[in-house]
Design a protein around this motif. Sequence first.
Motif, PDB file in Angstrom:
ATOM      1  N   ALA A  92       0.857  -1.232   0.076  1.00  0.00           N
ATOM      2  CA  ALA A  92       0.059  -0.063  -0.020  1.00  0.00           C
ATOM      3  C   ALA A  92       0.860   1.073   0.048  1.00  0.00           C
ATOM      4  O   ALA A  92       0.740   2.333  -0.717  1.00  0.00           O
ATOM      5  CB  ALA A  92      -0.938   0.037   1.156  1.00  0.00           C
ATOM      6  N   LEU A  93       1.831   1.120   0.750  1.00  0.00           N
ATOM      7  CA  LEU A  93       2.966   2.440   0.846  1.00  0.00           C
ATOM      8  C   LEU A  93       3.576   2.669  -0.419  1.00  0.00           C
ATOM      9  O   LEU A  93       3.603   3.691  -1.000  1.00  0.00           O
ATOM     10  CB  LEU A  93       3.891   2.009   1.880  1.00  0.00           C
ATOM     11  N   VAL A  94       3.852   1.540  -1.086  1.00  0.00           N
ATOM     12  CA  VAL A  94       4.624   1.741  -2.512  1.00  0.00           C
ATOM     13  C   VAL A  94       3.565   2.327  -3.570  1.00  0.00           C
ATOM     14  O   VAL A  94       4.078   3.097  -4.224  1.00  0.00           O
ATOM     15  CB  VAL A  94       5.271   0.452  -2.815  1.00  0.00           C
ATOM     16  N   MET A 105      -3.818   0.517   4.691  1.00  0.00           N
ATOM     17  CA  MET A 105      -2.893   0.386   5.759  1.00  0.00           C
ATOM     18  C   MET A 105      -3.812   0.411   6.999  1.00  0.00           C
ATOM     19  O   MET A 105      -3.298  -0.528   7.969  1.00  0.00           O
ATOM     20  CB  MET A 105      -1.844   1.322   5.798  1.00  0.00           C
ATOM     21  N   VAL A 106      -4.931   1.120   7.097  1.00  0.00           N
ATOM     22  CA  VAL A 106      -5.413   1.176   8.518  1.00  0.00           C
ATOM     23  C   VAL A 106      -6.165  -0.319   8.618  1.00  0.00           C
ATOM     24  O   VAL A 106      -6.500  -0.662   9.886  1.00  0.00           O
ATOM     25  CB  VAL A 106      -6.656   2.048   8.577  1.00  0.00           C
ATOM     26  N   HIS A 107      -6.517  -0.773   7.569  1.00  0.00           N
ATOM     27  CA  HIS A 107      -7.072  -2.345   7.763  1.00  0.00           C
ATOM     28  C   HIS A 107      -6.318  -3.566   7.522  1.00  0.00           C
ATOM     29  O   HIS A 107      -6.621  -4.625   7.566  1.00  0.00           O
ATOM     30  CB  HIS A 107      -8.232  -2.466   6.365  1.00  0.00           C
ATOM     31  N   LEU A 136       4.277  -2.440  -8.723  1.00  0.00           N
ATOM     32  CA  LEU A 136       4.952  -3.214  -7.614  1.00  0.00           C
ATOM     33  C   LEU A 136       4.175  -3.341  -6.285  1.00  0.00           C
ATOM     34  O   LEU A 136       4.220  -4.145  -5.541  1.00  0.00           O
ATOM     35  CB  LEU A 136       6.199  -2.676  -7.474  1.00  0.00           C
ATOM     36  N   GLY A 137       3.601  -2.208  -5.947  1.00  0.00           N
ATOM     37  CA  GLY A 137       2.702  -1.929  -4.717  1.00  0.00           C
ATOM     38  C   GLY A 137       1.358  -2.741  -4.927  1.00  0.00           C
ATOM     39  O   GLY A 137       0.950  -3.315  -4.040  1.00  0.00           O
ATOM     40  N   LEU A 138       0.720  -2.412  -5.928  1.00  0.00           N
ATOM     41  CA  LEU A 138      -0.669  -2.857  -5.963  1.00  0.00           C
ATOM     42  C   LEU A 138      -0.725  -4.458  -6.204  1.00  0.00           C
ATOM     43  O   LEU A 138      -1.915  -5.000  -5.813  1.00  0.00           O
ATOM     44  CB  LEU A 138      -1.495  -2.414  -7.051  1.00  0.00           C
ATOM     45  N   CYS A 139       0.277  -5.145  -6.695  1.00  0.00           N
ATOM     46  CA  CYS A 139       0.268  -6.390  -7.166  1.00  0.00           C
ATOM     47  C   CYS A 139      -0.256  -7.440  -6.145  1.00  0.00           C
ATOM     48  O   CYS A 139      -0.587  -8.395  -6.199  1.00  0.00           O
ATOM     49  CB  CYS A 139       1.367  -6.875  -7.709  1.00  0.00           C
ATOM     50  N   VAL A 140       0.170  -7.031  -4.786  1.00  0.00           N
ATOM     51  CA  VAL A 140       0.066  -8.011  -3.528  1.00  0.00           C
ATOM     52  C   VAL A 140      -1.281  -7.927  -2.904  1.00  0.00           C
ATOM     53  O   VAL A 140      -1.681  -8.651  -2.175  1.00  0.00           O
ATOM     54  CB  VAL A 140       1.220  -7.768  -2.497  1.00  0.00           C
ATOM     55  N   MET A 183      -4.631   7.537  -4.466  1.00  0.00           N
ATOM     56  CA  MET A 183      -3.723   7.306  -3.676  1.00  0.00           C
ATOM     57  C   MET A 183      -4.139   7.287  -2.117  1.00  0.00           C
ATOM     58  O   MET A 183      -3.413   6.478  -1.311  1.00  0.00           O
ATOM     59  CB  MET A 183      -2.633   8.498  -3.841  1.00  0.00           C
ATOM     60  N   VAL A 184      -4.961   8.217  -1.873  1.00  0.00           N
ATOM     61  CA  VAL A 184      -5.569   8.292  -0.586  1.00  0.00           C
ATOM     62  C   VAL A 184      -6.272   7.046  -0.288  1.00  0.00           C
ATOM     63  O   VAL A 184      -6.253   6.273   1.046  1.00  0.00           O
ATOM     64  CB  VAL A 184      -6.442   9.451  -0.271  1.00  0.00           C
TER      65      VAL A 184
END
Length: 402
Positions: A275-277, A370-372, A303-307, A363-364
């Motif tokens: 999520a951060l990436v 990350m909260v969840h 790289l970020g969304l894929c997981v 983005m938001v």
Amino acid sequence: MTDVLRRGRASLAFSFFAQGATFALLVTRIPAIQDRYGISDALLPAFLAAVPILAGVGSVTTEQLVKRVRPSRLLRWSQPVVLLALLGVGAGGVMGELGLALAAFGLAVGALDASMNMLGVSLQRTYGRSIMLSFHAAYSLGGIVGASLAWVGAHWHLALWVSYLPVVAVLLPATLVGSRWYVDGDPAPVGEEPGGGTVVFKLLLPLCLVMTFAYIGDSTVSNWSAKYLKDVLGSSEQLATVPYNVYMVTTLLGRAIGDFGVRRFGAAAVVRLGALVAAGGFAVVSVAPDAWVGMLGFTLLGLGLCVLVPQTFAAAGRLFPGASDAAIARLNIFNYVGFLIGSPLVGALGDAWSYRGAMLVPMVLVLVTMVHARSFAAQPDRYGGGHERPRTADVGRGSNGL
């Protein structure tokens, strides 16, 4: 691991691959489909929206069907329907035929997506370690192959049915043969999950939100990356086609190594990092001064969304191990919710405000993931960190009676 499990894993991975190629062949040839059937720009969104809506109906129906029919059997017969529907899209001659083909595609793809992920989660449970990302890596690879074949068809000005027929002729018998080795993993004992074998939607809701936000991000890339590079960052039309390909390649790479990260650091940590990436990728895209920096942002997004999506399915299986099929079918609906929301949302904000500002909204939403993230740590020792010994004594039931 037994040969039954290895064959089951390989055959399911091929099913993911075939679906990635099939879906890419459909969505990347939308302009050609529009031209073939004479669909106006005003009517096109209705056709595009119908597919995810009907897929949601198919996913809901699957939740009920798996009470009587094994997921492997649903997958075995829904995948050929999807492939034949793709061929129908290319071979039809009037708009009514296109509508019937897309309706069949949507309903079948909902059952296909749900049943594929059901089998993936049950196999992961039986393996005792994270393997879900490898299945979605196969999907990404199929998407790259399908998009490449679509480019060949467009480059040589091939008729749609000419582009689709060889693919269907290869994948249809291959998936039917491979379906002989699907494995329906045995469910975990009832009582280990909240709700005593039923899905408590309040507990599933955080994962539903994560799934929606992930697909809002994904649809933003697939629908707006080319336009953003060309109209906002001033790239050439040829260069504008590159970001989505870069996104797909980095998605494949991230998923190929993602399972190792889950085993080493746990699912929650991997989701937080992803999520951060991804949020960083949207930020880079939003402030990019030129096309090359913009492509760096889309690389980070891959790289970020894929997981996020494969780990969301896996988390639902951990949270409701005695009702994982129902949880996954319900969760799968929010795949299509995110797809329906993402593209119109960015387009409306771009027209009313600016496309740079519009990129800050997904983005938001991704940051909210990350909260969840704690929802991904449910029963981490079972298959998040890989500490539990694999259940090799209980290898599941092969769909052909093994």
